[in-house]
Motif scaffolding. Structure first.
Motif, PDB file in Angstrom:
ATOM      1  N   ILE A  77     -37.879 -24.752   5.648  1.00 34.89           N
ATOM      2  CA  ILE A  77     -36.537 -25.135   5.721  1.00 34.89           C
ATOM      3  C   ILE A  77     -36.073 -26.172   4.832  1.00 34.89           C
ATOM      4  O   ILE A  77     -35.082 -26.006   4.198  1.00 34.89           O
ATOM      5  N   THR A  78     -36.876 -27.372   4.837  1.00 27.54           N
ATOM      6  CA  THR A  78     -36.766 -28.506   4.205  1.00 27.54           C
ATOM      7  C   THR A  78     -36.599 -28.200   2.539  1.00 27.54           C
ATOM      8  O   THR A  78     -36.032 -29.101   1.885  1.00 27.54           O
ATOM      9  N   ASN A  79     -37.340 -27.352   2.148  1.00 31.31           N
ATOM     10  CA  ASN A  79     -37.732 -26.818   0.661  1.00 31.31           C
ATOM     11  C   ASN A  79     -36.247 -27.002  -0.002  1.00 31.31           C
ATOM     12  O   ASN A  79     -35.901 -27.416  -1.117  1.00 31.31           O
ATOM     13  N   ALA A  80     -35.149 -26.338   0.615  1.00 31.60           N
ATOM     14  CA  ALA A  80     -34.158 -26.042  -0.132  1.00 31.60           C
ATOM     15  C   ALA A  80     -33.136 -27.399  -0.301  1.00 31.60           C
ATOM     16  O   ALA A  80     -32.190 -27.444  -1.125  1.00 31.60           O
ATOM     17  N   TYR A  81     -33.401 -28.249   0.887  1.00 37.50           N
ATOM     18  CA  TYR A  81     -32.677 -29.507   0.641  1.00 37.50           C
ATOM     19  C   TYR A  81     -33.110 -30.459  -0.488  1.00 37.50           C
ATOM     20  O   TYR A  81     -32.449 -31.527  -0.712  1.00 37.50           O
ATOM     21  N   TYR A  82     -34.102 -30.147  -1.265  1.00 31.56           N
ATOM     22  CA  TYR A  82     -34.466 -30.933  -2.502  1.00 31.56           C
ATOM     23  C   TYR A  82     -33.676 -30.587  -3.723  1.00 31.56           C
ATOM     24  O   TYR A  82     -33.329 -31.588  -4.363  1.00 31.56           O
ATOM     25  N   ARG A  83     -33.031 -29.456  -3.420  1.00 30.29           N
ATOM     26  CA  ARG A  83     -32.087 -29.213  -4.518  1.00 30.29           C
ATOM     27  C   ARG A  83     -30.757 -30.019  -4.620  1.00 30.29           C
ATOM     28  O   ARG A  83     -30.070 -30.394  -3.543  1.00 30.29           O
ATOM     29  N   GLY A  84     -30.453 -30.565  -5.642  1.00 32.10           N
ATOM     30  CA  GLY A  84     -29.216 -31.422  -5.888  1.00 32.10           C
ATOM     31  C   GLY A  84     -29.616 -33.023  -5.716  1.00 32.10           C
ATOM     32  O   GLY A  84     -28.567 -33.856  -5.609  1.00 32.10           O
ATOM     33  N   ALA A  85     -30.816 -33.277  -5.111  1.00 29.66           N
ATOM     34  CA  ALA A  85     -31.206 -34.703  -4.911  1.00 29.66           C
ATOM     35  C   ALA A  85     -31.544 -35.378  -6.074  1.00 29.66           C
ATOM     36  O   ALA A  85     -32.301 -35.039  -7.201  1.00 29.66           O
ATOM     37  N   CYS A  86     -30.901 -36.669  -6.367  1.00 31.37           N
ATOM     38  CA  CYS A  86     -31.329 -37.537  -7.353  1.00 31.37           C
ATOM     39  C   CYS A  86     -32.384 -38.604  -7.205  1.00 31.37           C
ATOM     40  O   CYS A  86     -32.621 -38.966  -8.251  1.00 31.37           O
ATOM     41  N   VAL A 103     -49.465 -37.906   0.284  1.00 31.47           N
ATOM     42  CA  VAL A 103     -48.493 -38.116  -0.512  1.00 31.47           C
ATOM     43  C   VAL A 103     -48.358 -37.211  -1.879  1.00 31.47           C
ATOM     44  O   VAL A 103     -47.409 -36.864  -2.457  1.00 31.47           O
ATOM     45  N   GLU A 104     -49.502 -36.904  -2.471  1.00 32.22           N
ATOM     46  CA  GLU A 104     -49.628 -36.420  -3.552  1.00 32.22           C
ATOM     47  C   GLU A 104     -49.228 -34.779  -3.408  1.00 32.22           C
ATOM     48  O   GLU A 104     -48.337 -34.202  -4.247  1.00 32.22           O
ATOM     49  N   ARG A 105     -49.260 -34.356  -2.050  1.00 35.79           N
ATOM     50  CA  ARG A 105     -48.790 -33.008  -1.871  1.00 35.79           C
ATOM     51  C   ARG A 105     -47.341 -32.974  -1.822  1.00 35.79           C
ATOM     52  O   ARG A 105     -46.675 -32.181  -2.241  1.00 35.79           O
ATOM     53  N   TRP A 106     -46.861 -33.804  -1.160  1.00 38.41           N
ATOM     54  CA  TRP A 106     -45.378 -34.019  -1.323  1.00 38.41           C
ATOM     55  C   TRP A 106     -44.736 -34.234  -2.501  1.00 38.41           C
ATOM     56  O   TRP A 106     -43.839 -33.659  -2.724  1.00 38.41           O
ATOM     57  N   LEU A 107     -45.447 -35.075  -3.418  1.00 42.61           N
ATOM     58  CA  LEU A 107     -45.006 -35.097  -4.790  1.00 42.61           C
ATOM     59  C   LEU A 107     -44.902 -33.831  -5.419  1.00 42.61           C
ATOM     60  O   LEU A 107     -44.034 -33.705  -6.129  1.00 42.61           O
ATOM     61  N   ASN A 108     -46.070 -33.147  -5.497  1.00 46.19           N
ATOM     62  CA  ASN A 108     -46.173 -31.934  -5.977  1.00 46.19           C
ATOM     63  C   ASN A 108     -44.886 -30.894  -5.618  1.00 46.19           C
ATOM     64  O   ASN A 108     -44.418 -30.015  -6.325  1.00 46.19           O
ATOM     65  N   GLU A 109     -44.699 -30.780  -4.397  1.00 49.14           N
ATOM     66  CA  GLU A 109     -43.586 -30.058  -3.649  1.00 49.14           C
ATOM     67  C   GLU A 109     -42.238 -30.480  -4.144  1.00 49.14           C
ATOM     68  O   GLU A 109     -41.525 -29.740  -4.444  1.00 49.14           O
ATOM     69  N   LEU A 110     -42.103 -32.005  -4.137  1.00 45.45           N
ATOM     70  CA  LEU A 110     -40.835 -32.427  -4.852  1.00 45.45           C
ATOM     71  C   LEU A 110     -40.597 -32.127  -6.128  1.00 45.45           C
ATOM     72  O   LEU A 110     -39.586 -31.362  -6.472  1.00 45.45           O
ATOM     73  N   GLU A 112     -41.785 -29.483  -7.612  1.00 44.46           N
ATOM     74  CA  GLU A 112     -41.454 -27.938  -7.856  1.00 44.46           C
ATOM     75  C   GLU A 112     -39.927 -27.828  -7.594  1.00 44.46           C
ATOM     76  O   GLU A 112     -39.784 -26.754  -8.235  1.00 44.46           O
ATOM     77  N   HIS A 113     -39.526 -28.275  -6.597  1.00 47.94           N
ATOM     78  CA  HIS A 113     -38.419 -28.041  -6.118  1.00 47.94           C
ATOM     79  C   HIS A 113     -36.928 -28.864  -6.634  1.00 47.94           C
ATOM     80  O   HIS A 113     -35.844 -28.282  -6.583  1.00 47.94           O
ATOM     81  N   ALA A 114     -37.140 -29.998  -7.148  1.00 47.57           N
ATOM     82  CA  ALA A 114     -36.240 -30.960  -7.474  1.00 47.57           C
ATOM     83  C   ALA A 114     -35.743 -31.016  -8.843  1.00 47.57           C
ATOM     84  O   ALA A 114     -36.549 -30.416  -9.725  1.00 47.57           O
ATOM     85  N   ASP A 115     -34.911 -31.614  -9.254  1.00 47.08           N
ATOM     86  CA  ASP A 115     -34.575 -31.962 -10.726  1.00 47.08           C
ATOM     87  C   ASP A 115     -35.543 -32.979 -11.341  1.00 47.08           C
ATOM     88  O   ASP A 115     -36.168 -33.790 -10.710  1.00 47.08           O
ATOM     89  N   PRO A 116     -35.927 -32.542 -12.673  1.00 48.58           N
ATOM     90  CA  PRO A 116     -36.974 -33.405 -13.334  1.00 48.58           C
ATOM     91  C   PRO A 116     -36.764 -34.708 -13.419  1.00 48.58           C
ATOM     92  O   PRO A 116     -37.564 -35.595 -13.564  1.00 48.58           O
ATOM     93  N   ASP A 117     -35.459 -35.037 -13.348  1.00 48.18           N
ATOM     94  CA  ASP A 117     -35.050 -36.482 -13.725  1.00 48.18           C
ATOM     95  C   ASP A 117     -34.876 -37.064 -12.302  1.00 48.18           C
ATOM     96  O   ASP A 117     -34.335 -38.414 -12.430  1.00 48.18           O
TER      97      ASP A 117
END
Length: 206
Positions: A77-86, A103-110, A112-117
């Motif tokens: 559910i939460t993966n979709a909510y990374y989209r559009g996050a600054c 933390v490293e796992r959460w960083l990798n997930e972030l 993968e789904h979030a904006d590169p910037d």
């Protein structure tokens, strides 16, 4: 400056809170947006969010802070909510080593789904539990530097550095977003100028 989140604003940014369940993400959210602390706070189910309007560099910036559940069963559910996050605050509990390792796992997930910037800050929460510390500040800072993250330790309980954690993140992401706008504007102006010249030539031919 504390805002209710209902004021008019110039910019709107989305920031997500990630990390294992029980590290204090919901408490950070309530402390930052409402200046409250709930000692009986329960695990977030799915996703919750709250807003706050801040004044940065003379601009009203409305921040939507999304609190994502840390439990494995809610990850889809939460993966979709990374989209559009600054911006993102990856949170761990300084008294629980496993939450720091994850933390490293959460960083990798972030990534993968979030904006590169996206601006990422690693937050070592519950700094008030100094007598139970399991993660050294120096080790955490070294890890953050290696992964090009900002880093700060906080306590939602006594309010230590909570404001600073969000301010660092929001100021940095605002700077990046404004730089993007500035690099796009010249292209827009150039296209408009070319169009005007072509229109002018057309009129002359007629």
């Amino acid at each position: 400056m504390m805002g209710s989140g209902n004021e008019p604003y110039d910019f709107l940014y989305k920031v997500v809170l990630t990390g294992d369940s029980g590290v204090g993400k919901s408490c950070l959210l309530s402390r930052f947006t409402r200046d409250e602390f709930d000692a009986e706070s329960k695990s977030t189910i799915g996703v919750e969010f709250a807003t706050r309007t801040m004044n940065i560099a003379g601009k009203a910036i409305k921040v939507q802070v999304w609190d994502t559940a840390g439990q494995e069963r809610y990850r889809a559910i939460t993966n979709a909510y990374y989209r559009g996050a600054c911006g993102a605050l990856i949170t761990y509990d300084i008294s629980k080593l496993k939450t720091f390792i994850n933390v490293e796992r959460w960083l990798n997930e972030l990534r993968e789904h979030a904006d590169p910037d996206i601006v990422v800050i690693m937050v070592g929460n519950k700094s008030d539990l100094k007598h139970l510390r399991a993660v050294n500040t120096e080790d955490a800072q070294e890890f953050a530097d290696q992964h090009k993250m900002l880093f700060i330790e906080t306590s939602a309980l006594d309010c230590t550095n909570v404001e600073d954690a969000f301010n660092l993140t929001i100021r940095k992401l605002h700077e990046i977003q404004q730089s993007k706008i500035k690099t796009q504007v010249p292209h827009i102006i150039e296209k408009v100028d070319i169009q005007k010249k072509e229109n002018a030539k057309g009129k002359q031919c007629c």
